[in-house]
Design an enzyme around this catalytic site. Structure first.
Site, short mmCIF file in Angstrom:
data_model
loop_
_atom_site.label_atom_id
_atom_site.label_comp_id
_atom_site.label_asym_id
_atom_site.label_seq_id
_atom_site.Cartn_x
_atom_site.Cartn_y
_atom_site.Cartn_z
N CYS A 64 -38.27 50.64 16.70
CA CYS A 64 -38.95 51.82 16.16
C CYS A 64 -38.02 52.51 15.17
CB CYS A 64 -39.30 52.77 17.31
SG CYS A 64 -39.92 54.37 16.76
N GLU A 65 -38.54 52.82 13.99
CA GLU A 65 -37.69 53.41 12.96
C GLU A 65 -37.34 54.88 13.26
OE1 GLU A 65 -40.79 54.97 9.55
OE2 GLU A 65 -40.12 52.89 9.46
N HIS A 66 -38.02 55.50 14.20
CA HIS A 66 -37.77 56.91 14.49
C HIS A 66 -36.54 57.11 15.37
CE1 HIS A 66 -42.34 57.53 13.72
NE2 HIS A 66 -41.64 57.54 12.61
N HIS A 67 -36.35 56.23 16.37
CA HIS A 67 -35.21 56.36 17.27
C HIS A 67 -34.37 55.09 17.34
CE1 HIS A 67 -38.15 59.38 18.82
NE2 HIS A 67 -37.07 60.11 18.91
N GLN A 119 -45.57 50.75 14.88
CA GLN A 119 -46.55 49.71 15.26
C GLN A 119 -47.76 49.72 14.35
OE1 GLN A 119 -47.30 49.26 19.53
NE2 GLN A 119 -49.43 48.75 19.09
N HIS A 170 -43.35 51.17 24.17
CA HIS A 170 -42.31 51.76 23.34
C HIS A 170 -41.24 52.43 24.20
CE1 HIS A 170 -44.53 51.63 19.35
NE2 HIS A 170 -45.41 51.16 20.22
N CYS A 229 -39.07 54.46 23.31
CA CYS A 229 -38.89 55.88 23.00
C CYS A 229 -39.79 56.75 23.86
CB CYS A 229 -39.13 56.15 21.51
SG CYS A 229 -40.77 55.69 20.93
#
Length: 226
Positions: free
Chosen positions: A116-119, A157, A185, A187
């Site tokens: 995941c590019e956020h975390h 995703q 996920h 996260c």
């Protein structure tokens, strides 16, 4: 608990951003169409960054158990983001064939894992891909390779689902393409809401799968039996 989003009109907090694939062209290794056989190397800059992180969380990067961790982490990121280096033309190669077949082709239960590019935490699950040929079919192994190419990047995703559908749509020009991805996920499992049972489902429909409810329903019935 399952969260469902549609790649055509996402309702989740994630945003399906438009990415210009040309920005990634300098990363492509020309002629590299497979992830198998790739070798992964450390990177001094990433190693230094990992040491900084270890220090900032209160650890001692020079203790025995962490001494090689920066190198391992650098190699890990090289492996988990190897999709940036795949040459799409080499991936497809000469595996598109002329066939007079116009019924659904479905490849289901394609396992994937991504970051995941956020975390930068993992998410993983299964992808189901179908298309209706318009005089051309692609070799069976290419569908999982397409999934892997887009999964092995920093992702959300929703975007990954759309990228898979659009890539097949552009390369094969079929009557329709359908992609459904189911992911868990980390996260949401390890931090934040900490809901281990939450599964996210995303879809992208193109052509007859979007326009014809019967075709779409047939596809969904097949994957529900997965």
């Amino acid at each position: 608990m399952t969260y469902y989003t549609n790649g055509n009109n996402s309702s989740h907090d994630h945003t399906v951003e438009d990415i210009d694939e040309r920005e990634y062209e300098p990363l492509i290794i020309q002629g590299r169409g497979k992830l198998e056989g790739m070798s992964y190397h450390s990177d001094p800059a990433i190693e230094d960054a990992v040491r900084v992180i270890l220090k900032q969380i209160g650890e001692q990067p020079d203790r025995e158990g962490l001494l090689k961790t920066p190198s391992r982490v650098a190699k890990m990121y090289a492996e988990l983001t190897a999709g940036y280096h795949i040459d799409p033309d080499a991936l497809i190669n000469d595996a598109i064939f002329s066939v007079s077949y116009d019924e659904m082709v479905l490849v289901k239960n394609i396992e994937f894992s991504s970051l995941c590019e956020h975390h930068m935490l993992p998410f993983m699950g299964r992808v189901h891909v179908a298309y209706i040929p318009n005089g051309k079919v692609v070799g069976l192994s290419k569908i999982p390779r397409i999934v892997e190419m887009f999964a092995r990047r920093l992702q959300v995703q929703e975007r990954m689902t759309v990228q898979i559908a659009d890539f097949i749509n552009q390369r094969l020009e079929p009557l329709g393409v359908a992609v459904v991805a189911e992911g868990v996920h980390m996260c949401a499992v390890m931090r934040g809401v900490k809901k281990a049972g939450a599964t996210m489902v995303t879809s992208a429909m193109r052509g007859v799968f979007r326009d014809d409810p019967k075709t779409r329903s047939e596809f969904m019935a097949h994957i529900e039996r997965a």
